[in-house]
Design a protein around this motif. Structure first.
Motif, PDB file in Angstrom:
ATOM      1  N   UNK A  88      64.391  46.962  50.205  1.00  0.00           N
ATOM      2  CA  UNK A  88      65.852  47.808  49.785  1.00  0.00           C
ATOM      3  C   UNK A  88      65.871  48.758  49.232  1.00  0.00           C
ATOM      4  N   UNK A  89      64.921  48.704  48.389  1.00  0.00           N
ATOM      5  CA  UNK A  89      64.671  49.825  47.264  1.00  0.00           C
ATOM      6  C   UNK A  89      65.415  49.930  45.680  1.00  0.00           C
ATOM      7  N   UNK A  90      65.553  48.498  45.749  1.00  0.00           N
ATOM      8  CA  UNK A  90      65.578  47.782  44.060  1.00  0.00           C
ATOM      9  C   UNK A  90      64.728  46.523  43.891  1.00  0.00           C
ATOM     10  N   UNK A  91      65.310  45.887  42.865  1.00  0.00           N
ATOM     11  CA  UNK A  91      64.757  44.687  42.882  1.00  0.00           C
ATOM     12  C   UNK A  91      64.394  43.857  43.615  1.00  0.00           C
ATOM     13  N   UNK A  92      64.045  42.951  44.094  1.00  0.00           N
ATOM     14  CA  UNK A  92      64.378  41.324  44.722  1.00  0.00           C
ATOM     15  C   UNK A  92      63.410  40.897  43.930  1.00  0.00           C
ATOM     16  N   UNK A  93      64.835  39.075  44.454  1.00  0.00           N
ATOM     17  CA  UNK A  93      63.736  38.540  43.864  1.00  0.00           C
ATOM     18  C   UNK A  93      63.955  37.307  45.125  1.00  0.00           C
ATOM     19  N   UNK A  94      62.988  36.877  45.463  1.00  0.00           N
ATOM     20  CA  UNK A  94      62.638  36.301  46.790  1.00  0.00           C
ATOM     21  C   UNK A  94      61.734  35.205  47.093  1.00  0.00           C
ATOM     22  N   UNK A  95      62.088  34.489  47.944  1.00  0.00           N
ATOM     23  CA  UNK A  95      60.952  32.984  48.074  1.00  0.00           C
ATOM     24  C   UNK A  95      59.805  33.265  48.733  1.00  0.00           C
ATOM     25  N   UNK A  96      58.642  33.995  48.229  1.00  0.00           N
ATOM     26  CA  UNK A  96      57.489  34.384  48.726  1.00  0.00           C
ATOM     27  C   UNK A  96      56.914  34.238  50.304  1.00  0.00           C
ATOM     28  N   UNK A  97      56.836  34.533  51.030  1.00  0.00           N
ATOM     29  CA  UNK A  97      56.231  33.523  52.491  1.00  0.00           C
ATOM     30  C   UNK A  97      55.593  32.101  52.079  1.00  0.00           C
ATOM     31  N   UNK A  98      54.190  32.523  51.130  1.00  0.00           N
ATOM     32  CA  UNK A  98      53.509  31.356  50.446  1.00  0.00           C
ATOM     33  C   UNK A  98      53.756  30.308  50.695  1.00  0.00           C
TER      34      UNK A  98
END
Length: 153
Positions: free
Chosen positions: A45-55
């Motif tokens: 979304x055009x910014x730093x993202x902290x996500x739960x990866x698909x793995x």
């Protein structure tokens, strides 16, 4: 919202003015040092993202299952730095904790939307509080909250 088209956090930082780059780097480092194992940093979304990866969560984000499950985002906007924390939006106890703690760390009034915390004074960023907020929820806990409260089946 000023959305960046860059594809890496390093490139994103290079697009910022020096004073904003320093603060964004410090917040980013705070997040990376405190985020529980399992979350990953991305650009989304055009910014730093902290996500739960698909793995870890192959179902992905319900709005776009090909994307990992978002948890936090960090962006440099025109007049402030925005920290988006999805669990603050979904967990009333976490919101109560955060708003109570904020006043202990910063003298100015909390400027906040549903999941967006806005920092307008670059010399009043509560780094320790941001770190503590990051540590509050593991990827599995976020998946559980997401599936219970956010995801529409």
């Amino acid at each position: 919202m000023m959305q960046s088209e860059v594809t890496t956090p390093e490139k994103y930082l290079k697009t910022l003015p020096e004073d904003r780059r320093e603060v964004m780097t410090a917040i980013r480092n705070t997040i990376l040092e405190n985020l529980p194992k399992g979350f990953e940093e991305t650009m989304n979304y055009g910014m730093f993202g902290y996500v739960v990866p698909l793995s870890l969560y192959p179902e992905g984000y319900h709005c776009d299952p090909k994307k990992p499950l978002p948890f936090m985002n960090l962006a440099s906007q025109k007049n402030y730095i925005a920290l988006y924390h999805m669990a603050i939006y979904t967990d009333p106890d976490l919101l109560t904790w955060f708003t109570g703690e904020y006043a202990k760390h910063v003298k100015t009034k909390l400027d906040m939307g549903k999941s967006c915390i806005r920092f307008k004074k670059m010399d009043q960023i509560p780094y320790a509080l941001i770190g503590e907020l990051c540590r509050k929820i593991s990827p599995q806990e976020w998946i559980n909250v997401y599936e219970k409260q956010v995801k529409r089946t």
